[in-house]
Design a protein around this motif. Structure first.
Motif, PDB file in Angstrom:
ATOM      1  N   UNK A   1     103.132  10.740  72.391  1.00  0.00           N
ATOM      2  CA  UNK A   1     102.309  10.956  72.882  1.00  0.00           C
ATOM      3  C   UNK A   1     101.204  10.478  73.144  1.00  0.00           C
ATOM      4  N   UNK A   2     101.172   9.166  72.028  1.00  0.00           N
ATOM      5  CA  UNK A   2      99.745   8.970  71.240  1.00  0.00           C
ATOM      6  C   UNK A   2      99.255   7.536  72.862  1.00  0.00           C
ATOM      7  N   UNK A   3     100.163   7.472  73.063  1.00  0.00           N
ATOM      8  CA  UNK A   3      99.597   5.599  73.982  1.00  0.00           C
ATOM      9  C   UNK A   3     100.594   6.787  75.505  1.00  0.00           C
ATOM     10  N   UNK A   4      99.515   6.777  76.552  1.00  0.00           N
ATOM     11  CA  UNK A   4     100.200   6.391  78.175  1.00  0.00           C
ATOM     12  C   UNK A   4     101.184   5.174  78.442  1.00  0.00           C
ATOM     13  N   UNK A   5     102.134   5.463  78.516  1.00  0.00           N
ATOM     14  CA  UNK A   5     102.545   4.180  79.001  1.00  0.00           C
ATOM     15  C   UNK A   5     102.752   3.516  79.721  1.00  0.00           C
ATOM     16  N   UNK A   6     101.395   3.641  80.910  1.00  0.00           N
ATOM     17  CA  UNK A   6     101.252   2.495  81.645  1.00  0.00           C
ATOM     18  C   UNK A   6     100.503   1.598  80.936  1.00  0.00           C
ATOM     19  N   UNK A   7      99.464   2.568  79.936  1.00  0.00           N
ATOM     20  CA  UNK A   7      98.425   1.966  79.114  1.00  0.00           C
ATOM     21  C   UNK A   7      99.098   0.111  77.451  1.00  0.00           C
TER      22      UNK A   7
END
Length: 241
Positions: A68-74
């Motif tokens: 949960x550190x980075x959103x997948x779309x990033x």
């Protein structure tokens, strides 16, 4: 949106070749908005399709999506194929099994896929080999699991283990991979399972790794390209059933 996992208990059975070529077929032949998510720390699919594989800013962030550190779309990037996007893999995924164990959230991958539903018609997962925490996440999330099987007793035994482990969690589609019909062992295996799709051993398919491109993009009329097209049609029929 449907999720198709390309998975095998064994390595070296043509899994990544299937994942890349089926993703291309989805985007090109079916005009589906398609995402290939590379979950294998070897990052072979990423090597074949990524336009920014050496971008240091994104290095070793693949596992951060699950923490949960980075959103997948990033982490989504366009590929050279229209309608085909990629979430690449990197070495950080070597710790993914431990992370899943520590999170103790059995449907973490499934929830992430739901979040991508609005943007894609088909999501394909290139999975690492083995029966692991990651494979359990995949089995819960996938609508269909495509299992490449080299025509040999050991590969068929590995398929049996996968089916035994799965139970009723997901549908399984075995595919004979890297087939040489001149070999007696291969011919006998094909005779035992005449309903399984077949992907041949072919020099043009082997060129996928050298060209870093799906076979349909440079040899559309070849037997290999036609085999992937027929397999993709069979997958679409299975999903529609």
């Amino acid at each position: 949106m449907s999720t198709i996992a390309i998975y095998s208990l064994k390595g070296g059975v043509g899994k990544t070749t299937l994942a890349v070529n089926l993703s291309w077929a989805s985007a090109t032949l079916s005009s589906r908005r398609t995402l290939l998510w590379d979950l294998d720390p070897q990052a072979a699919s990423t090597f074949l399709l990524s336009q920014r594989a050496d971008n240091g800013k994104l290095k070793d962030q693949a596992q951060s999506v699950f923490a949960k550190d980075v959103e997948p779309d990033k982490l989504i990037e366009k590929t050279a194929t229209p309608r085909l996007d990629l979430i690449g893999a990197d070495a950080s995924l070597r710790g993914l099994d431990l992370l899943f164990h520590e999170l103790d959230k059995k449907k973490r991958l499934q929830k992430l896929l739901v979040g991508l539903r609005k943007d894609y018609d088909r999501i394909l997962l290139d999975c690492p080999p083995g029966l692991t925490e990651t494979s359990d996440q995949v089995m819960r999330a996938a609508d269909l699991i495509v299992v490449p099987v080299i025509p040999s007793p050991l590969s068929e035994r590995a398929l049996a283990e996968v089916i035994k482990h799965l139970g009723t969690k997901a549908q399984v589609m075995p595919v004979h991979s890297m087939v040489d019909r001149r070999r007696k062992l291969h011919a006998e295996a094909l005779a035992r399972h005449p309903d399984w799709p077949v992907v041949p051993m072919a020099s043009l398919i082997e060129q996928v790794t050298a060209r870093r491109a799906p076979v349909g993009s440079f040899a559309a009329r070849s037997a290999g390209a036609q085999a992937f097209a027929h397999l993709w049609q069979a997958i679409e029929r299975r999903l529609a059933a």
